[in-house]
Design an enzyme around this catalytic site. Structure first.
Site, PDB file in Angstrom:
ATOM      1  N   ASN A 104       0.799  -1.230   0.000  1.00 33.07           N
ATOM      2  CA  ASN A 104       0.000   0.000   0.000  1.00 33.07           C
ATOM      3  C   ASN A 104       0.828   1.274   0.000  1.00 33.07           C
ATOM      4  OD1 ASN A 104      -1.536  -2.092   2.152  1.00 33.07           O
ATOM      5  ND2 ASN A 104      -2.628  -1.515   0.295  1.00 33.07           N
ATOM      6  N   VAL A 111       0.997   6.851  -0.469  1.00 32.54           N
ATOM      7  CA  VAL A 111       0.288   5.961   0.444  1.00 32.54           C
ATOM      8  C   VAL A 111      -1.132   5.741  -0.059  1.00 32.54           C
ATOM      9  CG1 VAL A 111      -0.521   5.674   2.822  1.00 32.54           C
ATOM     10  CG2 VAL A 111       1.652   6.840   2.376  1.00 32.54           C
ATOM     11  N   CYS A 112      -1.531   4.476  -0.104  1.00 31.05           N
ATOM     12  CA  CYS A 112      -2.894   4.123  -0.503  1.00 31.05           C
ATOM     13  C   CYS A 112      -3.675   3.777   0.767  1.00 31.05           C
ATOM     14  CB  CYS A 112      -2.874   2.937  -1.461  1.00 31.05           C
ATOM     15  SG  CYS A 112      -4.510   2.489  -2.035  1.00 31.05           S
ATOM     16  N   LEU A 113      -4.437   4.750   1.238  1.00 28.76           N
ATOM     17  CA  LEU A 113      -5.273   4.573   2.417  1.00 28.76           C
ATOM     18  C   LEU A 113      -6.587   5.274   2.127  1.00 28.76           C
ATOM     19  CD1 LEU A 113      -5.371   3.549   5.373  1.00 28.76           C
ATOM     20  CD2 LEU A 113      -4.448   5.760   6.072  1.00 28.76           C
ATOM     21  N   ASP A 144      -6.045  -3.423  -2.583  1.00 24.00           N
ATOM     22  CA  ASP A 144      -6.034  -2.050  -3.096  1.00 24.00           C
ATOM     23  C   ASP A 144      -4.586  -1.549  -3.101  1.00 24.00           C
ATOM     24  OD1 ASP A 144      -6.920   0.382  -4.029  1.00 24.00           O
ATOM     25  OD2 ASP A 144      -7.519   1.131  -2.067  1.00 24.00           O
TER      26      ASP A 144
END
Length: 194
Positions: A104, A111-113, A144
């Site tokens: 992520n 950052v994938c959040l 994701d």
């Protein structure tokens, strides 16, 4: 007609009220909300927050996470948060400055959040972001990803993923990419011996 004497009198009065110091900068609603959020912080264990530009610039934050469980135990991960003046209506811009092998977080620190994108709501705060980042290290999400290779390894071979994480945190190569050493306990030991 503009009364210049009245304006000059107001300026003198303002100067007297500030005891010769320049008047304080008016804070944006985002800065006011950020003061409240910082006052109410309840950080996870082994998490530090600093303000690299000093106490006068709370809109730039540095967070160091040290997960105490999961694949990344023993690591120290640094994030920068740039809080926009429109906060809390827009989320802070978050970057990971530690090069990390993570599904992520890409190699550029993006950052994938979900709470930093489509699921952001003004009721969320800095504390929510810190806990979300911490959760990424406790439970990385292969559904994701930003680093698709790491996500595929996590999904298909969790033991290999664990080995890759340990190799990366120890300062090794994973898939021809070099990662700097960033194990927290070892860094503390090294600084204690100097």
């Amino acid at each position: 007609m503009l009364n210049l004497f009245k304006i000059k009198g107001q300026k003198k009065e303002e100067a007297a009220n500030t005891n010769g110091r320049p008047p304080a900068k008016k804070q944006s609603p985002g800065e006011l909300r950020l003061h409240k959020d910082i006052a109410e912080l309840n950080l996870p264990k082994k998490t530090n927050i600093t303000f690299p530009n000093g106490k006068d610039d709370l809109m730039n934050i540095e967070i160091t996470l040290r997960p105490d469980e999961g694949y990344y135990v023993g690591g120290a991960f640094v994030f920068t948060l740039q809080v926009p003046p429109t906060y809390p209506h827009e989320p802070p811009k978050v970057k990971c400055t530690t090069k990390v092998y993570h599904p992520n977080i890409d190699l550029d620190g993006n950052v994938c959040l979900n709470i930093l994108r489509e699921d952001w709501k003004p009721v969320l705060n800095i504390n929510t972001i810190v806990y979300g980042l911490n959760l990424l290290f406790i439970q990385p999400n292969d559904e994701d990803p930003l680093n698709h290779d790491a996500a595929a390894v996590l999904r298909d071979d969790p033991q290999k993923f664990r080995r890759n994480v340990q190799t990366a945190m120890s300062g090794g190569y994973v898939d021809r990419v070099h990662f700097p050493r960033f194990l927290y306990e070892q860094a503390v030991q090294q600084s204690a011996t100097k």
